[in-house]
Design a protein around this motif. Sequence first.
Motif, PDB file in Angstrom:
ATOM      1  N   LYS A 418      41.758 -30.782  87.309  1.00 43.38           N
ATOM      2  CA  LYS A 418      42.249 -29.457  86.916  1.00 43.38           C
ATOM      3  C   LYS A 418      43.655 -29.554  86.313  1.00 43.38           C
ATOM      4  O   LYS A 418      43.940 -28.939  85.293  1.00 43.38           O
ATOM      5  CB  LYS A 418      42.252 -28.526  88.134  1.00 43.38           C
ATOM      6  N   ASP A 422      44.817 -28.687  82.486  1.00 38.75           N
ATOM      7  CA  ASP A 422      45.927 -27.792  82.140  1.00 38.75           C
ATOM      8  C   ASP A 422      46.933 -28.488  81.225  1.00 38.75           C
ATOM      9  O   ASP A 422      47.458 -27.881  80.289  1.00 38.75           O
ATOM     10  CB  ASP A 422      46.632 -27.288  83.407  1.00 38.75           C
ATOM     11  N   LEU A 425      45.485 -28.717  77.739  1.00 37.47           N
ATOM     12  CA  LEU A 425      45.559 -27.413  77.075  1.00 37.47           C
ATOM     13  C   LEU A 425      46.997 -27.102  76.654  1.00 37.47           C
ATOM     14  O   LEU A 425      47.233 -26.575  75.563  1.00 37.47           O
ATOM     15  CB  LEU A 425      45.011 -26.323  77.989  1.00 37.47           C
ATOM     16  N   ARG A 429      48.049 -26.401  72.867  1.00 38.14           N
ATOM     17  CA  ARG A 429      48.722 -25.162  72.463  1.00 38.14           C
ATOM     18  C   ARG A 429      50.042 -25.454  71.756  1.00 38.14           C
ATOM     19  O   ARG A 429      50.438 -24.744  70.833  1.00 38.14           O
ATOM     20  CB  ARG A 429      48.954 -24.262  73.677  1.00 38.14           C
ATOM     21  N   SER A 434      46.269 -21.609  67.365  1.00 41.40           N
ATOM     22  CA  SER A 434      45.597 -21.113  68.573  1.00 41.40           C
ATOM     23  C   SER A 434      44.082 -21.194  68.483  1.00 41.40           C
ATOM     24  O   SER A 434      43.413 -21.473  69.476  1.00 41.40           O
ATOM     25  CB  SER A 434      46.049 -19.682  68.876  1.00 41.40           C
ATOM     26  N   PRO A 438      40.969 -25.827  72.458  1.00 40.43           N
ATOM     27  CA  PRO A 438      39.664 -25.685  73.102  1.00 40.43           C
ATOM     28  C   PRO A 438      39.656 -24.536  74.114  1.00 40.43           C
ATOM     29  O   PRO A 438      40.589 -24.371  74.893  1.00 40.43           O
ATOM     30  CB  PRO A 438      39.463 -27.031  73.814  1.00 40.43           C
ATOM     31  N   ALA A 439      38.591 -23.744  74.055  1.00 39.15           N
ATOM     32  CA  ALA A 439      38.433 -22.666  75.031  1.00 39.15           C
ATOM     33  C   ALA A 439      37.969 -23.230  76.357  1.00 39.15           C
ATOM     34  O   ALA A 439      38.309 -22.720  77.424  1.00 39.15           O
ATOM     35  CB  ALA A 439      37.419 -21.657  74.507  1.00 39.15           C
ATOM     36  N   VAL A 440      37.181 -24.274  76.264  1.00 40.40           N
ATOM     37  CA  VAL A 440      36.617 -24.887  77.460  1.00 40.40           C
ATOM     38  C   VAL A 440      36.754 -26.400  77.323  1.00 40.40           C
ATOM     39  O   VAL A 440      36.473 -26.954  76.264  1.00 40.40           O
ATOM     40  CB  VAL A 440      35.116 -24.527  77.608  1.00 40.40           C
TER      41      VAL A 440
ATOM     42  N   GLN B  13      43.726 -16.487  84.797  1.00 39.12           N
ATOM     43  CA  GLN B  13      43.974 -17.865  84.351  1.00 39.12           C
ATOM     44  C   GLN B  13      44.238 -17.902  82.835  1.00 39.12           C
ATOM     45  O   GLN B  13      45.184 -18.538  82.370  1.00 39.12           O
ATOM     46  CB  GLN B  13      42.757 -18.748  84.712  1.00 39.12           C
ATOM     47  N   GLU B  17      47.478 -19.013  80.558  1.00 38.83           N
ATOM     48  CA  GLU B  17      47.448 -20.010  79.478  1.00 38.83           C
ATOM     49  C   GLU B  17      47.920 -19.434  78.143  1.00 38.83           C
ATOM     50  O   GLU B  17      48.563 -20.117  77.357  1.00 38.83           O
ATOM     51  CB  GLU B  17      46.015 -20.529  79.283  1.00 38.83           C
ATOM     52  N   GLN B  18      47.546 -18.172  77.895  1.00 41.62           N
ATOM     53  CA  GLN B  18      47.846 -17.569  76.594  1.00 41.62           C
ATOM     54  C   GLN B  18      49.198 -16.853  76.591  1.00 41.62           C
ATOM     55  O   GLN B  18      49.548 -16.204  75.599  1.00 41.62           O
ATOM     56  CB  GLN B  18      46.747 -16.557  76.219  1.00 41.62           C
ATOM     57  N   LEU B  39      40.233 -13.917  70.517  1.00 40.80           N
ATOM     58  CA  LEU B  39      40.104 -15.318  70.923  1.00 40.80           C
ATOM     59  C   LEU B  39      40.154 -15.438  72.448  1.00 40.80           C
ATOM     60  O   LEU B  39      39.360 -16.175  73.053  1.00 40.80           O
ATOM     61  CB  LEU B  39      41.217 -16.158  70.278  1.00 40.80           C
ATOM     62  N   ALA B  42      36.926 -14.411  73.765  1.00 47.18           N
ATOM     63  CA  ALA B  42      35.913 -15.438  73.493  1.00 47.18           C
ATOM     64  C   ALA B  42      36.013 -16.564  74.521  1.00 47.18           C
ATOM     65  O   ALA B  42      35.000 -17.067  75.030  1.00 47.18           O
ATOM     66  CB  ALA B  42      36.085 -15.987  72.076  1.00 47.18           C
ATOM     67  N   ILE B  43      37.257 -16.945  74.848  1.00 53.99           N
ATOM     68  CA  ILE B  43      37.470 -17.990  75.855  1.00 53.99           C
ATOM     69  C   ILE B  43      36.946 -17.507  77.211  1.00 53.99           C
ATOM     70  O   ILE B  43      36.244 -18.222  77.932  1.00 53.99           O
ATOM     71  CB  ILE B  43      38.967 -18.356  75.940  1.00 53.99           C
ATOM     72  N   ALA B  46      33.157 -17.556  77.335  1.00 59.00           N
ATOM     73  CA  ALA B  46      32.635 -18.929  77.390  1.00 59.00           C
ATOM     74  C   ALA B  46      32.825 -19.526  78.783  1.00 59.00           C
ATOM     75  O   ALA B  46      31.930 -20.156  79.343  1.00 59.00           O
ATOM     76  CB  ALA B  46      33.336 -19.785  76.345  1.00 59.00           C
ATOM     77  N   ARG B  47      33.996 -19.332  79.355  1.00 58.25           N
ATOM     78  CA  ARG B  47      34.262 -19.915  80.685  1.00 58.25           C
ATOM     79  C   ARG B  47      33.390 -19.261  81.741  1.00 58.25           C
ATOM     80  O   ARG B  47      32.885 -19.929  82.640  1.00 58.25           O
ATOM     81  CB  ARG B  47      35.733 -19.745  81.050  1.00 58.25           C
ATOM     82  N   ASP B  50      30.000 -20.681  81.686  1.00 63.27           N
ATOM     83  CA  ASP B  50      29.920 -21.973  82.371  1.00 63.27           C
ATOM     84  C   ASP B  50      29.940 -21.797  83.877  1.00 63.27           C
ATOM     85  O   ASP B  50      29.303 -22.530  84.622  1.00 63.27           O
ATOM     86  CB  ASP B  50      31.088 -22.872  81.947  1.00 63.27           C
TER      87      ASP B  50
END
Lengths: 460, 81
Positions: A418, A422, A425, A429, A434, A438-440, B13, B17-18, B39, B42-43, B46-47, B50
């Motif tokens: 994890k 992070d 990511l 970034r 942006s 990756p989103a995932v 979360q 991040e954003q 966006l 969308a993230i 998607a998460r 999953d």
Amino acid sequence: MSPREIFALRDHLGAELTGRTVSDAHDVVSLTDILSHTVLGGRLRELSGRSVLLKLSDQLRSGLAMIELDGIARRMLLCPPDLNPAHLEALIADAAIDAVVTDEPDRWANSGVSLVVTAQLPLEATAPAKSERATEWLMLTSGTSGVPKIAGHTLEALTGAIVAEGPARGPAPVWATFYDIRRYGGLQIFLRAILSGGSMVLSDPHEALGDHVARLKARGVSHISGTPSHWRKLLMSGSATQFAPRYVRLSGEIADQAVLDGLKAAFPNSSVGHAYASTEAGVGFAVNDGLEGFPADYLGNRNGVEMKVVDGSLRIRSTRTAHAYIGRNAAALTDDDGFVDSGDIVELRGERYYFVGRRGGIINIGGLKVHPEEIEAVINRHPDVRMSRAKSRKSPITGGIVVADVILADGADPARAKEIRDQILDRCRAQLASHKVPAVIRFVEALDVTPAGKLARTDA
Amino acid sequence: MSVRSKVIEAIQQIAKEQHVTLPALSDDLSLHETGFDSLAFAILVARLEDDTGVDPFTISEDAAFPATVGDFVRAYENVPA
């Protein structure tokens, strides 16, 4: 008009250099007296002036047949092992094939190809042949999903970069490659071994990586090449220890800084270089300063290789490029000025060009173009990452998003996944727009590599 | 963990991040007011796919994208198991 002097592969194989061999996982063949031996059962004369399909199940007999056929056959078409049999008929027609060299003669009995010659080991003694003509070498392009294109080369074009570099210093090299020698990248290495007065150790697709490396060590391999994906797999396997080649070469995919640094760390006494080449464009250049990309002053005319960038894509003109696509409806290989459009997209940053991806490999993220390779390059620089693959995934919101599969390096603690995610990511970034972040991120055990040694990109 | 808390945790979360400062997440907060752009959504989708195995916005042809945080959470709660 006096005929041009013909210089074929056999003319590089004098008997004065002893102890030369070409070997695979099963056999070792001496190159020293190869000219008085035949892998074709002594039937080389029958193949004089023919258009020969080289369709063998192993590289060793393929390489030996190339040595015999070059300078005798009109042309030879090299079939890589992953060639889809459904495409054979079209290729035979396009290359006007009228003979086949095979180890499975029964399969060709009713094929319509009039002459079938069996390649076999052990070699038989024969009278040395004399080169008669400049044989055309036909190679298949990789990476296309339909019938592969046939690129026509001459030995002179194929060996242009090798001749330009001149002989290797020090003892005769023992070359090896993770590639198959029936593909451009592998053939370059086979030809290097022949021209350099050295030996060649072939790969075997059925051999475990650890066994392969043990064989490389046992045969004293000093020079070795592969794609970045091949090398990442080797670094991950832990098999690289105690293997100490003098020269490590990457080609066929973008060599990012992470894999260059990884190889330099694994092989501290080796010189590590990456080369830019393709079946169509031939060998463009080699980069030996340990850095990704290439110096901007490589553009223009450098050692007879002319390069320019058009719409972001590298274009190359030189005597080392293929001379044409072969076939009934073959497209033009070059633009009007004789430049091959590589389709490799480069970007100038400071004094250096960097490869950002393939034009055909662009993924579409919410209407914006993204090269998966530039995302992977950022991810791969994380010290706990060995390899990654970015791709698009459908999204009901934006149409598409970037997702990445990541293989952790040896010794990375899975409990830190994890935290590593992070950090990756954060880096993405900081360094990417942006929509490219990756989103995932998924951690995986393995990533598919194609038979040509490239990271499989099924969605590209 | 309940579906609701999974959704809320994923929102928090991604906001982190954003670098999005979230207002208090009440059910009637409009998604627009979360500060998420497309966006970020969308993230999120998607998460959550999953994590939960479902993407309620792709499954249903006529699903309108929810207007509020409460609608969004219910889209995941109401997916038949």
